[in-house]
Design an enzyme around this catalytic site. Structure first.
Site, short mmCIF file in Angstrom:
data_model
loop_
_atom_site.label_atom_id
_atom_site.label_comp_id
_atom_site.label_asym_id
_atom_site.label_seq_id
_atom_site.Cartn_x
_atom_site.Cartn_y
_atom_site.Cartn_z
N TRP A 99 0.84 -1.21 0.00
CA TRP A 99 0.00 0.00 0.00
C TRP A 99 0.86 1.25 0.00
O TRP A 99 0.56 2.23 -0.68
CB TRP A 99 -0.96 -0.01 1.19
CG TRP A 99 -1.93 -1.14 1.15
CD1 TRP A 99 -2.04 -2.16 2.05
CD2 TRP A 99 -2.93 -1.38 0.15
NE1 TRP A 99 -3.05 -3.02 1.67
CE2 TRP A 99 -3.61 -2.57 0.52
CE3 TRP A 99 -3.32 -0.72 -1.01
CZ2 TRP A 99 -4.65 -3.10 -0.25
CZ3 TRP A 99 -4.36 -1.25 -1.77
CH2 TRP A 99 -5.01 -2.43 -1.39
N ASP A 166 -1.20 6.77 6.47
CA ASP A 166 -2.25 5.82 6.08
C ASP A 166 -2.44 4.87 7.27
O ASP A 166 -1.59 4.04 7.55
CB ASP A 166 -1.81 5.05 4.82
CG ASP A 166 -2.81 3.98 4.41
OD1 ASP A 166 -3.82 3.78 5.11
OD2 ASP A 166 -2.57 3.33 3.36
N LYS A 190 -11.67 -1.77 7.70
CA LYS A 190 -10.81 -2.61 8.54
C LYS A 190 -11.01 -2.41 10.05
O LYS A 190 -10.71 -3.31 10.80
CB LYS A 190 -9.36 -2.44 8.16
CG LYS A 190 -9.07 -3.21 6.87
CD LYS A 190 -7.92 -2.69 6.10
CE LYS A 190 -7.94 -3.26 4.69
NZ LYS A 190 -7.24 -2.40 3.75
C1 LIG Z 1 -6.72 -1.95 2.63
C2 LIG Z 1 -5.72 -0.89 2.63
C3 LIG Z 1 -5.69 0.12 1.66
C4 LIG Z 1 -6.65 0.16 0.47
O1 LIG Z 1 -7.90 0.55 0.88
P1 LIG Z 1 -9.07 0.76 -0.19
O2 LIG Z 1 -10.13 1.38 0.67
O3 LIG Z 1 -9.42 -0.58 -0.72
O4 LIG Z 1 -8.58 1.67 -1.24
C5 LIG Z 1 -4.75 1.11 1.77
N1 LIG Z 1 -3.84 1.10 2.76
C6 LIG Z 1 -3.83 0.14 3.71
C7 LIG Z 1 -2.81 0.19 4.79
C8 LIG Z 1 -4.76 -0.88 3.68
O5 LIG Z 1 -4.75 -1.84 4.61
#
Ligand SMILES: *Cc1c(COP(=O)(O)O)cnc(C)c1O
Length: 353
Positions: A99, A166, A190
């Site tokens: 990511w 993030d 998540k």
């Molecule tokens: C799942 C995830 C993403 C992507 O998220 P989307 O909402 O599917 O774009 C980005 N960064 C991390 C750390 C993730 O776990």
């Protein structure tokens, strides 16, 4: 049979949250469904305001110059939105996983990006440390938890430029001084709610400094000025996220869930460390409390283990295709009992082998 949901995302949510969310689908406001009323109705505006306020309150960021937004497009849209809003000349990225790598590549479309550190060469099995971050960069971007590989940043670099994080896979899971970040984003799916909304928490003073024209939907300032209602928000995802934040607050907030999360991680990792049939992938000091990655020492036991896992009602532990093995995701709503159920299967396998 009880199902233990270890899915990496979308993932387990508190049962009471799902129950309340499903009730709102049938009757949210005087017999009308949540998804068939105007998002401008008082009933929904209250939901949006409560969700935004709860996010700031739980992070300890109320009254500190931050705004919370519930946007669409997933965390992946934030990869480019961050760059569009903050990148003028050059930004630094810490490359700790798939990511993080994607975030960096999106930013490169707009301007110059420098990788301050990377663990890509060893398939991201540790968090780089001791890197330098030039103080004339526009911002540093980090990823607090690397969902796919199972590593987590335990501390964050002290920098005098804006710090962007993030936090998709560990937001609201542990206490941190969240004011060290100038922009935090997290896809809801998540630790917060269903897919469809992304929480952005941004310190207003870092905005408005780039010279480019930013399309309205990509402009944090536009969303702030419209109280996160520039266009129709994803009402169901926002409502469900609000319910989860309420659930967390009633539980005692991040501090309370952190204790549970630490206990779950201790149980899980001690089994991985002590059971001779299993081994972990990642550097011990960087192991994630959210996603534990591990594999069998011998492929011979794969079928037996996977059958036992299935019989115990354990779901979603297959590792990401780029890592292999197994990944037990232990988000906020996963109970200690679920972790115990998995660990029990692992020790039963040892007894059998
Ligand atoms: C799942 C995830 C993403 C992507 O998220 P989307 O909402 O599917 O774009 C980005 N960064 C991390 C750390 C993730 O776990």
């Amino acid at each position: 049979m009880m199902i233990h949901n270890f899915s990496a995302g979308p993932c387990v949510l508190p049962k009471e949250v799902i129950l309340k969310a499903s009730e709102a689908l049938l009757d949210f406001d005087n017999g009308l469904s949540l998804i068939e009323i105007s998002h401008r109705s008082k009933a929904f505006v209250d939901v949006m305001e409560k969700a935004r306020a709860l996010a700031l309150e739980l992070l300890g960021l109320e009254g500190k110059g931050y705004k919370a937004l519930f946007l669409q497009g997933g965390a992946s849209t934030q990869f480019l939105m961050v760059a569009l809003n903050l990148l003028e000349k050059r930004a630094g990225y810490l490359n700790t996983g798939t990511w993080a790598d994607k975030a960096m590549k999106e930013a490169q479309i707009y301007d110059d990006v420098y990788e301050v550190g990377s663990s890509k060469a060893s398939n991201y099995n540790y968090i780089p440390k001791g890197y330098d971050v030039p103080s004339d960069y526009d911002y540093l971007h980090v990823t607090s938890n690397n969902t796919i590989f199972g590593t987590q940043m335990k501390s964050f670099p002290k920098v005098d430029i804006p710090l962007v994080c993030d936090m998709s896979s560990d937001i609201f899971s542990r206490t941190l001084d969240f004011s060290q970040f100038d922009l935090i984003y997290a896809g809801a799916q998540k630790n917060m709610g269903p897919a469809g909304t992304t929480l952005v928490v941004v310190k207003e003073e870092v905005l408005g400094k780039v010279s480019r024209k930013i399309p309205s939907m990509m402009d944090y300032k536009v969303h702030i000025s419209k109280n996160s209602m520039f266009n129709t928000p994803p009402v169901f995802a926002v409502y469900t996220s609000m319910l989860t934040l309420e659930w967390l607050k009633n539980l005692g907030g991040i501090k309370a869930i952190e204790e549970v999360n630490e206990m779950k991680a201790r149980i899980m990792y001690s089994e991985i460390d002590l059971n001779p049939l299993f081994k972990g992938f990642t550097a011990k000091e960087d192991r994630s409390n959210m996603n534990a990655t591990f594999t069998l020492e011998s492929e011979n036991l794969k079928e037996t283990f996977e059958t036992m896992v299935k019989e115990a009602g354990i779901n979603g532990i297959n590792g990401h295709r780029s890592v292999g093995g197994y990944r037990a995701s232990m988000y906020n709503a996963l109970s200690i009992d679920s972790v115990k159920a998995l660990v029990e299967v692992m020790s039963e396998l040892e007894a059998k082998a």
